[in-house]
Enzyme design. Sequence first.
Site, PDB file in Angstrom:
ATOM      1  N   HIS A 183       1.840   4.441  -2.912  1.00 15.15           N
ATOM      2  CA  HIS A 183       1.998   5.896  -2.737  1.00 15.15           C
ATOM      3  C   HIS A 183       3.408   6.325  -3.169  1.00 15.15           C
ATOM      4  CE1 HIS A 183      -1.689   6.874  -0.617  1.00 15.15           C
ATOM      5  NE2 HIS A 183      -1.473   6.009   0.352  1.00 15.15           N
ATOM      6  N   GLU A 205      -4.508   7.719  -3.259  1.00 21.39           N
ATOM      7  CA  GLU A 205      -4.981   6.427  -2.743  1.00 21.39           C
ATOM      8  C   GLU A 205      -5.302   5.465  -3.882  1.00 21.39           C
ATOM      9  OE1 GLU A 205      -4.625   5.444   0.198  1.00 21.39           O
ATOM     10  OE2 GLU A 205      -4.335   7.318   1.302  1.00 21.39           O
ATOM     11  N   HIS A 254       0.835  -1.204   0.000  1.00 23.85           N
ATOM     12  CA  HIS A 254       0.000   0.000   0.000  1.00 23.85           C
ATOM     13  C   HIS A 254       0.877   1.265   0.000  1.00 23.85           C
ATOM     14  CE1 HIS A 254      -3.626   2.405   1.211  1.00 23.85           C
ATOM     15  NE2 HIS A 254      -2.696   3.165   1.747  1.00 23.85           N
ATOM     16  N   GLU A 255       1.768   1.336   0.972  1.00 17.46           N
ATOM     17  CA  GLU A 255       2.639   2.520   1.039  1.00 17.46           C
ATOM     18  C   GLU A 255       3.564   2.561  -0.166  1.00 17.46           C
ATOM     19  OE1 GLU A 255       1.768   4.723   3.053  1.00 17.46           O
ATOM     20  OE2 GLU A 255       0.510   3.466   4.333  1.00 17.46           O
TER      21      GLU A 255
END
Lengths: 514, 514
Positions: free
Chosen positions: B283, B309, B279-280
């Site tokens: 980003h 996101e 997830h990170e």
Amino acid sequence: MTATEQKNLQFTSSDEHIRELLTHMNIISDLGAFSALADWDQQTGMPEGAGEARAHQMATMQGLIHERLTNPRLGELVLQLEEVVKQPEYTDADRGLVYHARRSYDQSTKLPREMVEEMERVRVKSFEAWVKARHNNDFASFSPWLQRTVEFQREVADRFGYQECRYDALLDLYEPGLTASRVDVLFAPVREVSATILKRIQESGHKVDTSSLSNTFPVEKQQELNKHLLESMGYDFNRGQMAVSAHPFTTSFGSPLDVRLTTRYDEKNLPWSIMSSLHEGGHAVYEQGCAPSLLRTPLASGASMGVHESQSRLWENGIGRSEAFWRGQFPIVQRAFPEQFQNLDAKTFAHALNHVEPSLIRTEADEVTYNLHIIIRFEIERALINGDIAVESLPSIWSSKYKEYLSVEPPTDSLGVLQDVHWSSGFGYFPSYTLGNLYGAQIYSKLRSVFPDFDARLEQGDTRFVLSWLQENMYAYGATYKPADLLKRVVGEEADPQYFVRYLTEKFSGIYNL
Amino acid sequence: MTATEQKNLQFTSSDEHIRELLTHMNIISDLGAFSALADWDQQTGMPEGAGEARAHQMATMQGLIHERLTNPRLGELVLQLEEVVKQPEYTDADRGLVYHARRSYDQSTKLPREMVEEMERVRVKSFEAWVKARHNNDFASFSPWLQRTVEFQREVADRFGYQECRYDALLDLYEPGLTASRVDVLFAPVREVSATILKRIQESGHKVDTSSLSNTFPVEKQQELNKHLLESMGYDFNRGQMAVSAHPFTTSFGSPLDVRLTTRYDEKNLPWSIMSSLHEGGHAVYEQGCAPSLLRTPLASGASMGVHESQSRLWENGIGRSEAFWRGQFPIVQRAFPEQFQNLDAKTFAHALNHVEPSLIRTEADEVTYNLHIIIRFEIERALINGDIAVESLPSIWSSKYKEYLSVEPPTDSLGVLQDVHWSSGFGYFPSYTLGNLYGAQIYSKLRSVFPDFDARLEQGDTRFVLSWLQENMYAYGATYKPADLLKRVVGEEADPQYFVRYLTEKFSGIYNL
């Protein structure tokens, strides 16, 4: 602390000009904290590819700090307050604040903002270049950066002004009022005693037993051990942090609330990390000890870099290389390395840490030869800044001076002229270490006279009485007093190298049976 | 990238006003980097006792940024340039720069500096209070901070202005132009499909086999694994760093040169760290992908938080929870945990990561229930900011909404209303996650149509083709285009929740044999 002493650590905030000056200095102090944080980050974790972005950021920050420091209103305030704070109803903190504000205003207004920004960009990139050059043993790649730094430092010196020689202007940055000729006077007996003791040790044929240190000490265990030692000497991890960097250092992002240190590790070299932890720990407890009322002002710091080094060197050597200290702390070492130190006693361990041998690396040097490393750097810096030698000749000058003073010759530049981080940012700092040794020996002597049972308490594992005394009599004041005034308050007299001469002679006569 | 596209990423520095505006925005961007660095530090290493100093520093910094953003000269420049940059010889980067400068100027001039500084002080202390409150399961100790944050956020909204409801002003901060009624429209089909699929899964009685995850996974090995996975997806550690924090996050101190992320670990919960790293990582590759020409400007960032996101959720779920991805990457997992996964195949592992079950913690939720967590937060935020509910009632409202939407009830506030960091700083962010899921599904669908062999390439362990395409078609532009414009450039149409509806239905019909 008496009521008067306590009052002297408060600012007279009933005076609106003091309040206004405080607001200026609070903001400047906050910006300095960001700058220090970015420096800490660069040395402890920043990715390599970030250098360009960081150089811009740091230049912007130095430009803003310069803008604040040269604010004409700040200049007016300082002029107005200088006479006012001499009145007895004002405090020493007020006077210290005005003194530091004046000093930084005067210095900053002598430098144009563009120069300050460009110097900062060069500093950030020069640090990066130094890291790589040391790693690759490649002086040539660092040399252009060093050249630019030298040019900038000469220009700074010329703009600041000086009486005897250009290098004096840089010395003054770290130790207000210090000159090269004064360094000559102070360092002469140090040089002499170092050479004399070294010769006597070498002629005596005596050796200390260092065999216990020829072993492997896993880095993780060393980290735990250093944490325990720092806790034991009173470093407060709730207001600090320990990290790893190529060159150990201590920094603060708001003393006394956030004071951090780094060390470095080699599993084959236990003294390396222990002694640098105690050294940085000395810097750190000094900053952590300053009065909370000084937070966000230039007083929340050390009185000078020489005074700062007096505390690092006192904790590293006077205390941290004493037999009494290790009688108290050796159990911690044994718990960390039960196998390695199963059958060793504290005295042998302490003596091993005092093994004297001319060597290549300053930060690993024993107390007898340490100041010779500094004198070499002082002589080179002075000649470089005064224009007597060129950057390209540094490696060969370095080698010949090491041969002359220490009879050793670096096989590589990484082990020679590239070993220290300092010249990636500027010149004039190195003498602070020896000054620190001199001040430190005086303060150590004072401590021993205040506490007749000094050794006995250390042997019981207690170091807090030292920290408490230093905190109350010295650390709490931060930079409220000028170095000479502070020294007088702490030990009752002026700087005097004879304390160090006696300390060194007695200590090593004992250890080496001279 | 075409020559026109490349040109559109350059600023017209031959125009002196563009140059002047760039200088303003460069400095503001540098200051933002210091602020982000201090935030990173606070969450990854800052000692607890430093909070007071840090709060002052951050307030000072926000005050200075505000001072720069409200500089009348900046306002003049923006007014002058707004018409000028419409001309065809100017670039999209010019237009984006002027748009962002205008937007931040307008926003900043609506807030007084003292308010900005005080909000920042409260934010820093509120974060600290949240960490402690969550740790101690003590909502009452966090409540006063939350109350102050709500009051500040209401005042911000009132000063910014809005048409339909006060909460809209906050939504607009993260997704320009977004309103609560638009969120209602976009989220309705999401809510419906989530509830429908959940019901069908529960009624089917089918289960996925998660037994392989019931094991112990030492944290150090997890860290190595995550490093490998991030490298494999194209995250560049030379311009980044991975650390540990209570709440995983990604930040940048100058995209694309310094983009860092954190994750968190639990040796009993491997998916926790893997999925939050992906997830990170999403980003982070977005920020690392922006064109270097945008460095030190507001364009070196994501187009909006919803768009941001979309990339975290795309990498975490569309890619990172797909069977094809794990067919390619599972060997890395097996190398890290040979004993734990000796006899497991990639399909079973991938299915285990898609186990659907209503749960308490948003960041651990499966894709079917995830958006229900967001809808709960959206409804609470809207009511709180619009003044329909009080801070004290949050724990009970939280519980009743979790019961209503997910049929679970948090046994403690730490597992309930205190689980997320967001409310320690403000309101309006949460809808970005579901927006991200919607945008992400559209982009995922586009990727699959551009690459007919999408799955086959993932199965071969290749994800670079995804990153390259996204980098060229989306990431390079940073925040040059507004979210809707960017989406149109990338997928050719407007935001449409039906992509997500179809994605979710197909994926889970397959996994659960519905």
